[in-house]
Write a protein that holds these residues in place. Structure first.
Motif, PDB file in Angstrom:
ATOM      1  N   SER A   1      35.820  34.392  34.970  1.00 33.04           N
ATOM      2  CA  SER A   1      35.385  33.221  35.740  1.00 33.04           C
ATOM      3  C   SER A   1      35.120  33.624  37.184  1.00 33.04           C
ATOM      4  CB  SER A   1      36.459  32.129  35.708  1.00 33.04           C
ATOM      5  OG  SER A   1      36.608  31.585  34.419  1.00 33.04           O
ATOM      6  N   PHE A   2      34.045  33.089  37.733  1.00 30.21           N
ATOM      7  CA  PHE A   2      33.695  33.397  39.123  1.00 30.21           C
ATOM      8  C   PHE A   2      34.574  32.681  40.145  1.00 30.21           C
ATOM      9  CE2 PHE A   2      31.134  31.869  42.801  1.00 30.21           C
ATOM     10  CZ  PHE A   2      31.055  33.074  43.498  1.00 30.21           C
ATOM     11  N   PRO A   3      34.823  31.369  40.020  1.00 28.36           N
ATOM     12  CA  PRO A   3      35.562  30.688  41.092  1.00 28.36           C
ATOM     13  C   PRO A   3      36.970  31.242  41.266  1.00 28.36           C
ATOM     14  CG  PRO A   3      34.472  29.102  39.661  1.00 28.36           C
ATOM     15  CD  PRO A   3      34.390  30.426  38.972  1.00 28.36           C
ATOM     16  N   LYS A   4      37.371  31.370  42.503  1.00 29.94           N
ATOM     17  CA  LYS A   4      38.751  31.691  42.841  1.00 29.94           C
ATOM     18  C   LYS A   4      39.017  31.092  44.220  1.00 29.94           C
ATOM     19  CE  LYS A   4      38.247  36.238  45.108  1.00 29.94           C
ATOM     20  NZ  LYS A   4      38.754  37.633  45.105  1.00 29.94           N
TER      21      LYS A   4
ATOM     22  N   LEU B   1      31.092  47.010  42.473  1.00 30.67           N
ATOM     23  CA  LEU B   1      31.458  45.711  43.024  1.00 30.67           C
ATOM     24  C   LEU B   1      31.863  44.757  41.910  1.00 30.67           C
ATOM     25  CD1 LEU B   1      31.815  43.876  45.427  1.00 30.67           C
ATOM     26  CD2 LEU B   1      29.356  43.396  45.388  1.00 30.67           C
ATOM     27  N   PHE B   2      31.199  44.835  40.779  1.00 32.37           N
ATOM     28  CA  PHE B   2      31.583  44.033  39.621  1.00 32.37           C
ATOM     29  C   PHE B   2      32.983  44.410  39.153  1.00 32.37           C
ATOM     30  CE2 PHE B   2      31.409  43.431  34.889  1.00 32.37           C
ATOM     31  CZ  PHE B   2      31.404  42.042  34.896  1.00 32.37           C
ATOM     32  N   GLU B   3      33.237  45.685  39.045  1.00 34.45           N
ATOM     33  CA  GLU B   3      34.536  46.146  38.551  1.00 34.45           C
ATOM     34  C   GLU B   3      35.668  45.807  39.516  1.00 34.45           C
ATOM     35  OE1 GLU B   3      32.864  49.936  35.919  1.00 34.45           O
ATOM     36  OE2 GLU B   3      33.722  50.279  37.915  1.00 34.45           O
ATOM     37  N   SER B   4      35.419  45.937  40.814  1.00 37.19           N
ATOM     38  CA  SER B   4      36.472  45.614  41.782  1.00 37.19           C
ATOM     39  C   SER B   4      36.677  44.110  41.913  1.00 37.19           C
ATOM     40  CB  SER B   4      36.137  46.215  43.150  1.00 37.19           C
ATOM     41  OG  SER B   4      34.979  45.601  43.716  1.00 37.19           O
ATOM     42  N   GLY B   5      35.632  43.333  41.672  1.00 33.33           N
ATOM     43  CA  GLY B   5      35.727  41.886  41.845  1.00 33.33           C
ATOM     44  C   GLY B   5      36.377  41.167  40.682  1.00 33.33           C
ATOM     45  N   TYR B   6      36.353  41.777  39.495  1.00 31.34           N
ATOM     46  CA  TYR B   6      36.871  41.119  38.297  1.00 31.34           C
ATOM     47  C   TYR B   6      37.999  41.967  37.726  1.00 31.34           C
ATOM     48  CZ  TYR B   6      33.028  37.900  38.789  1.00 31.34           C
ATOM     49  OH  TYR B   6      32.178  36.944  39.275  1.00 31.34           O
ATOM     50  N   ALA B   7      39.217  41.640  38.148  1.00 28.33           N
ATOM     51  CA  ALA B   7      40.381  42.463  37.811  1.00 28.33           C
ATOM     52  C   ALA B   7      40.712  42.447  36.325  1.00 28.33           C
ATOM     53  CB  ALA B   7      41.594  41.983  38.617  1.00 28.33           C
TER      54      ALA B   7
ATOM     55  N   THR C   1      38.785  44.933  32.128  1.00 31.34           N
ATOM     56  CA  THR C   1      39.250  45.805  31.034  1.00 31.34           C
ATOM     57  C   THR C   1      39.852  44.980  29.913  1.00 31.34           C
ATOM     58  OG1 THR C   1      39.666  47.613  32.585  1.00 31.34           O
ATOM     59  CG2 THR C   1      40.768  47.730  30.451  1.00 31.34           C
ATOM     60  N   GLU C   2      40.623  43.971  30.248  1.00 30.15           N
ATOM     61  CA  GLU C   2      41.194  43.075  29.244  1.00 30.15           C
ATOM     62  C   GLU C   2      40.097  42.366  28.465  1.00 30.15           C
ATOM     63  OE1 GLU C   2      44.188  39.167  29.137  1.00 30.15           O
ATOM     64  OE2 GLU C   2      43.627  40.105  31.047  1.00 30.15           O
ATOM     65  N   PHE C   3      39.063  41.921  29.178  1.00 33.49           N
ATOM     66  CA  PHE C   3      37.958  41.199  28.540  1.00 33.49           C
ATOM     67  C   PHE C   3      37.223  42.057  27.521  1.00 33.49           C
ATOM     68  CE2 PHE C   3      33.310  40.816  28.628  1.00 33.49           C
ATOM     69  CZ  PHE C   3      33.152  39.565  28.059  1.00 33.49           C
TER      70      PHE C   3
END
Length: 432
Positions: free
Chosen positions: A353-356, A402-408, A411-413
């Motif tokens: 999810s994008f929102p945080k 940036l995608f990898e750092s932004g979505y912690a 790897t789980e997904f």
């Protein structure tokens, strides 16, 4: 093969388009040797809805309502139903979608897959926060029913999962009570980012919907217009007359350019500052101001346009937004569709999810090639340094790091991906 583009019109690509029209047989229809991707209205700006050279499973024929509990506001429908059609069914009966994006011309499946958000994240969260159940068809022929309390990990992977865990066939949504289609609204001009944050913070207690337009070319403190609204209890009144127009052609050059942008922004600010104050507004023009201008994306000319939407943590939000606006002003690039708003302190329902919690800035930019992408690289550096992320539903060029750092939880997904599903975005950012 059919040529397909996304809303940003950055290019056109050949696809083998297969229409899905029977929810009971979707799992059989999507099984095959070639990778596919569900595709609804194609309103994503970048390449999340594209699968060049492969299959698109068109979902808009899965457009049936299945059940509507008018007592509790629960609606079950197929994934190709448009948000517009839910609103027009539910609002006269005293219900409304809790969360919608800036257009209602999107499918339920697309809204879930991108976990779209609206102007009221601090109250109702994102779209996925209001989904009770969904059914997912996989390319191995299986179907999975999931929700927040049933197969919860599959639900978390699918909400905001960019269509990569399977094809959503049905969903059960929770609506919210309303007295009618009207909103009590107020427009408040502001003259600086500091003033924006003061208004945003003070508005969250009394107002459900909060959003602002910001003049990205104004020098110094950055002026803007803060719009806020809440469902109204006003007695019903005649709905406003809706005049639909269509951008009739693609101009040879973008109509958003250095000659038009600064005077447009100046005029827009001063006209709306003069009209600022309280009002009563129908939900459609308040939530979906561009839906009555069909094909408005043509105004950016034959090269199309990008949307750049970021979210950065609140602690560094003011400085990061200021830095981005300064880069934009220095570049000579700009946007009159510039939106600044805050997200509430909520845990996102989806792994991607994008929102945080934080502040989000969204701007449209005509595609001017290297000049535009060079600006994005500078904006990326600001977002990366602030610990923020970009919105995949709007993206066409985000760097993989940036995608990898932004979505912690990336790897789980990945453990929930359907190997028979791929997109241009997933190949660019995930390798498959």
């Amino acid at each position: 093969m059919t040529t397909v583009t996304s809303w940003g019109r950055l290019g056109s690509w050949e696809h083998d388009v297969l229409t899905l029209n029977d929810r009971a047989s979707v799992a059989d229809q999507i099984a095959g040797a070639r990778t596919g991707l569900a595709h609804g209205m194609g309103r994503s700006y970048g390449d999340v809805c594209l699968n060049p050279g492969n299959v698109l499973w068109k979902t808009t024929a899965l457009d049936h309502f299945i059940a509507f509990d008018e007592v509790h506001g629960r609606i079950i429908c197929e994934a190709g139903v448009l948000l517009r059609d839910i609103q027009r069914l539910a609002v006269p009966r005293g219900w409304m979608l809790p969360v919608t994006p800036g257009t209602q011309l999107v499918t339920v499946g697309g809204a879930i897959a991108n976990d779209v958000h609206g102007k009221n994240h601090h109250v109702f969260g994102s779209f996925g926060d209001n989904v009770h159940r969904l059914t997912l068809a996989r390319t191995d022929g299986t179907q999975i029913e999931c929700g927040p309390d049933k197969n919860a990990s599959w639900f978390a992977a699918t909400v905001g999962g960019l269509g990569l865990t399977g094809v959503i066939t049905t969903a059960e949504l929770q609506l919210r009570r309303v007295s009618g289609p009207w909103l009590d609204t107020e427009t408040v001009p502001y003259a600086s980012l500091d003033e924006f944050f003061e208004i945003a913070d003070s508005s969250e207690v009394d107002w459900e919907h909060t959003v602002s337009w910001i003049d990205c070319l104004s020098t110094g403190n950055h002026r803007g217009l803060f719009m806020r609204g809440s469902p109204s209890k006003v007695a019903d009144r005649p709905a406003p007359k809706s005049r639909t127009r269509t951008m009739p052609f693609v101009p040879p050059v973008s109509l958003v350019n250095s000659l038009t942008l600064r005077p447009f922004n100046m005029t827009y600010f001063h006209v709306n500052k003069w009209k600022a104050g309280h009002g009563i507004v129908h939900y459609e023009p308040f939530f979906y101001p561009l839906d009555n201008l069909h094909e408005w994306n043509r105004m950016y000319g034959p090269r199309g346009f990008y949307q750049y939407q970021s979210v950065v943590p609140r602690a560094v939000g003011r400085d990061a937004v200021q830095a981005m606006l300064q880069e934009i002003a220095r570049s000579g690039e700009g946007s009159f569709l510039a939106v600044l708003k805050t997200f509430g302190e909520r845990v996102a329902p989806g792994m991607l999810s994008f929102p945080k919690p934080g502040v989000t800035l969204a701007l449209d930019f005509p595609n001017r090639g290297v000049k535009t992408t060079a600006l994005f690289e500078r904006l990326d550096a600001i977002v990366r340094g602030a610990g923020g992320r970009l919105y995949p539903a709007k993206d066409a060029r985000m760097p993989r790091d940036l995608f990898e750092s932004g979505y912690a939880r990336l790897t789980e997904f990945l453990a929930y991906r359907d190997p028979g599903i791929s997109s241009a975005l997933s190949r660019r950012l995930m390798g498959h």
